[in-house]
Design an enzyme around this catalytic site. Structure first.
Site, PDB file in Angstrom:
ATOM      1  N   GLY A 118      42.470  45.485  40.159  1.00 31.19           N
ATOM      2  CA  GLY A 118      42.170  44.662  41.379  1.00 31.19           C
ATOM      3  C   GLY A 118      41.036  45.058  42.119  1.00 31.19           C
ATOM      4  CE  LYS A 141      32.820  41.587  36.450  1.00 34.62           C
ATOM      5  NZ  LYS A 141      34.470  41.728  36.774  1.00 34.62           N
ATOM      6  CG  LEU A 164      46.767  41.000  50.627  1.00 34.70           C
ATOM      7  CD1 LEU A 164      45.456  40.715  50.989  1.00 34.70           C
ATOM      8  CD2 LEU A 164      47.719  41.349  51.983  1.00 34.70           C
TER       9      LEU A 164
END
Length: 210
Positions: A15, A33, A187
């Site tokens: 995550g 990234k 979520l």
């Protein structure tokens, strides 16, 4: 100098991209990234752009985008290239924070000779370790903490992601000697608004800027 943080994980799919989006959004940071492995479902940078609410110019371009969702050393080989770690230098410091997300877990190989954690050790930037909360996380987390400390990488603390398993979180932080930064709950649906609210509720932003 503005805050510059590395986000890595104890494993793949823990995550850390969702966490990176939340952190970058909360800090109003740039996001980078350096190595993206796999693009069939879109890149992590695109996902961060969607979830963080940051403007497009805050999402910095990857150094390498590889086609196969695999360890970067293998994905690069499939694409017929070798990742040069000299290309993986963080962008110059600006007047805003920077969140850098690694690929996979700490010990994922970038090429035949170098692990991601070796690059992090060279950078000497503070690192946030993301860990899942499910069975097996104690072993993975403590091994990861030990590897980070052995290389003298500054460790901000550990951010847990998943359902509440308070005992696992407690013993990891006690034995590992690290700060418990918070826990990002699952979520559904995962929206920018829900992510922002969950991060504000679960984490103290000052822990990342001290």
């Amino acid at each position: 100098m503005s805050t510059r943080l590395v986000v890595s994980g104890t494993d793949t799919d823990v995550g850390k991209t969702v966490f990176s989006a939340a952190l970058a959004g909360a800090l109003d940071a740039d996001y980078w990234k350096p190595v993206q492995a796999g693009r069939d479902d879109g890149t992590d940078a695109l996902r961060v752009a969607r979830l963080s609410g940051l403007p497009p110019e805050r999402i910095l371009p990857e150094r390498y985008i590889l086609n196969t969702p695999a360890s970067p050393h293998y994905a690069a080989r499939i694409d017929g290239i070798t990742i040069d770690t000299n290309d993986l230098t963080p962008p110059p410091a600006k007047d805003r924070p920077l969140v850098i997300e690694g690929a996979g877990g700490l010990m994922v190989p970038i090429n035949e000779d170098t692990l991601f954690i070796d690059v992090f050790a060279r950078w000497k930037l503070p690192l946030v370790l993301c860990a899942r909360t499910t069975l097996g996380t104690i072993n993975h987390s403590l091994l990861s903490i030990e590897a980070v400390k052995r290389r003298d990488i500054p460790l901000v603390g550990i951010a847990f992601i998943g359902e509440d398993y308070a005992e696992s979180e407690r013993i990891i932080c006690k034995i590992g000697g690290v700060r418990h930064l918070g826990r990002l709950p699952p979520l559904s649906p995962l929206t920018p608004e829900a992510l922002r609210a969950a991060f504000i509720t679960s984490f103290n932003l000052s822990d990342f800027t001290a």
